[in-house]
Design an enzyme around this catalytic site. Structure first.
Site, short mmCIF file in Angstrom:
data_model
loop_
_atom_site.label_atom_id
_atom_site.label_comp_id
_atom_site.label_asym_id
_atom_site.label_seq_id
_atom_site.Cartn_x
_atom_site.Cartn_y
_atom_site.Cartn_z
N LYS A 222 0.87 -1.35 -0.01
CA LYS A 222 0.07 0.02 0.04
C LYS A 222 0.79 1.40 0.01
O LYS A 222 2.07 1.22 0.39
CB LYS A 222 -0.96 -0.03 1.11
CG LYS A 222 -2.07 -1.07 0.83
CD LYS A 222 -3.47 -0.91 1.63
CE LYS A 222 -4.38 -1.91 1.26
NZ LYS A 222 -5.33 -2.38 2.30
N ARG A 256 -3.65 -10.25 4.68
CA ARG A 256 -4.01 -10.32 2.89
C ARG A 256 -2.76 -9.82 2.43
O ARG A 256 -2.13 -8.82 2.72
CB ARG A 256 -5.07 -9.24 2.93
CG ARG A 256 -5.65 -9.22 1.52
CD ARG A 256 -7.08 -8.46 1.52
NE ARG A 256 -7.65 -8.47 0.03
CZ ARG A 256 -7.22 -7.70 -0.67
NH1 ARG A 256 -6.18 -6.75 -0.56
NH2 ARG A 256 -7.77 -7.71 -1.85
C1 9MG Z 1 -10.15 -5.38 -1.21
N1 9MG Z 1 -9.14 -4.83 -0.18
C2 9MG Z 1 -8.14 -4.10 -0.47
N2 9MG Z 1 -7.21 -3.92 0.61
C3 9MG Z 1 -8.10 -4.61 1.63
C4 9MG Z 1 -7.88 -4.78 2.95
O1 9MG Z 1 -6.69 -4.33 3.71
N3 9MG Z 1 -8.88 -5.60 3.66
C5 9MG Z 1 -9.88 -6.19 2.94
N4 9MG Z 1 -10.51 -6.70 3.66
N5 9MG Z 1 -9.85 -6.01 1.68
C6 9MG Z 1 -9.06 -5.08 1.13
#
Ligand code: 9MG
Length: 279
Positions: A222, A256
């Site tokens: 990010k 994630r």
């Molecule tokens: C779709 N998406 C992109 N970044 C995310 C994040 O940090 N959490 C979740 N749940 N979805 C995300």
């Protein structure tokens, strides 16, 4: 604590699990256009599974700041063939969508978890669907929408405000018939937060354990990592891994990530070290 999603169940304590990101989109911030072809998307998902991803998150609409919403029909066309192809592959599938109709089709095609970045919703349709199907649900915090969230994120105290949001939404979701066991919470790193807000949330992840739900954190690649450390999106792996290791050491159960192999390896190493701690 347990997390249930249809037939799938995870009992905690459990080693942190990696959710591999599969963006079937032309415009996602770090891999847009790479997996728009269903065959390539399928192969990438299998690669992430083989690298140790415990869940694959399939999304057909970019949620990067400023992304334009896509029509339901377009989103369905992107995600359903991929989910159908993956359903026999013995890896839990999560559908990343804000649209109840897309979630319904995705669950019918084989997804078992709904990743709902628009959890601050007025209508209950998504929650009623999750209740009806016994699916898992990711309750993520976002201030604003992907179109405007980067403009002026404002909080008195981001940690307490996100925590209050979880408390209130967990009540709403339960009222819609979803069992607490079906829900994981996610502070939504980068969703209506500036770099300082993201850092404060990461620094205080332990605060959210009061909700007694498993937690997901997604900091992978990010922009705040690039803003803090320099480097474009292709050079953010060390910063992403630092966030993942920090999260895992602070009670987060699901990470994630784009770079599944590196993230899994790092978490395994942490696990090996942790097991040898002496009282
Ligand atoms: C779709 N998406 C992109 N970044 C995310 C994040 O940090 N959490 C979740 N749940 N979805 C995300």
């Amino acid at each position: 604590m347990i997390f249930r999603a249809c037939h799938w169940k995870v009992q905690f304590p459990h080693a942190p699990m990696v959710m591999g990101i599969l963006n079937v989109t032309p415009d996602s911030f770090s891999d847009g256009g790479q997996f728009l072809d269903p065959k390539q998307a399928f192969e990438h998902a299998l690669q992430m599974r083989d690298e140790g991803a415990g869940i694959i998150d399939v999304g057909g609409e970019s949620t990067r700041p400023g992304a334009e919403p896509v029509a339901e029909s377009v989103e369905l066309k992107r995600v359903i063939p991929v989910i159908e192809a993956l359903r026999e592959q013995k890896v839990p599938i999560c559908i990343d969508t804000q649209k109840p109709a897309v979630a319904r089709e995705a669950l019918a095609a084989g997804a078992i978890i709904v990743n709902d970045i628009a959890a601050a919703r007025e209508d209950r349709e998504m929650w009623e669907l999750v209740a009806e199907k016994g699916a898992g649900y990711i309750l993520m915090h976002m201030q604003g929408s992907p179109q405007d969230m980067a403009k002026h994120p404002t909080y008195e105290n981001v940690v307490t405000e996100v925590s209050e949001f979880f408390a209130s939404r967990l009540r709403d979701i339960a009222a819609a018939g979803v069992s607490p066991d079906q829900v994981m919470i996610d502070p939504g790193i980068g969703f209506g937060k500036n770099s300082e807000h993201n850092l404060q949330l990461l620094a205080n992840l332990g605060h959210f354990t009061i909700h007694q739900r498993p937690m997901l954190v997604g900091a992978s690649r990010k922009s705040f990592i690039g803003k803090l450390l320099g480097g474009d999106v292709t050079a953010r792996l060390p910063g992403s891994l630092a966030c993942a290791v920090w999260a895992a050491l602070n009670g987060v159960q699901f990470i994630r990530a784009h770079d599944v192999a590196a993230t899994v390896q790092m978490l395994r190493m942490i696990g090996e070290i942790q097991q040898r701690r002496q009282a």
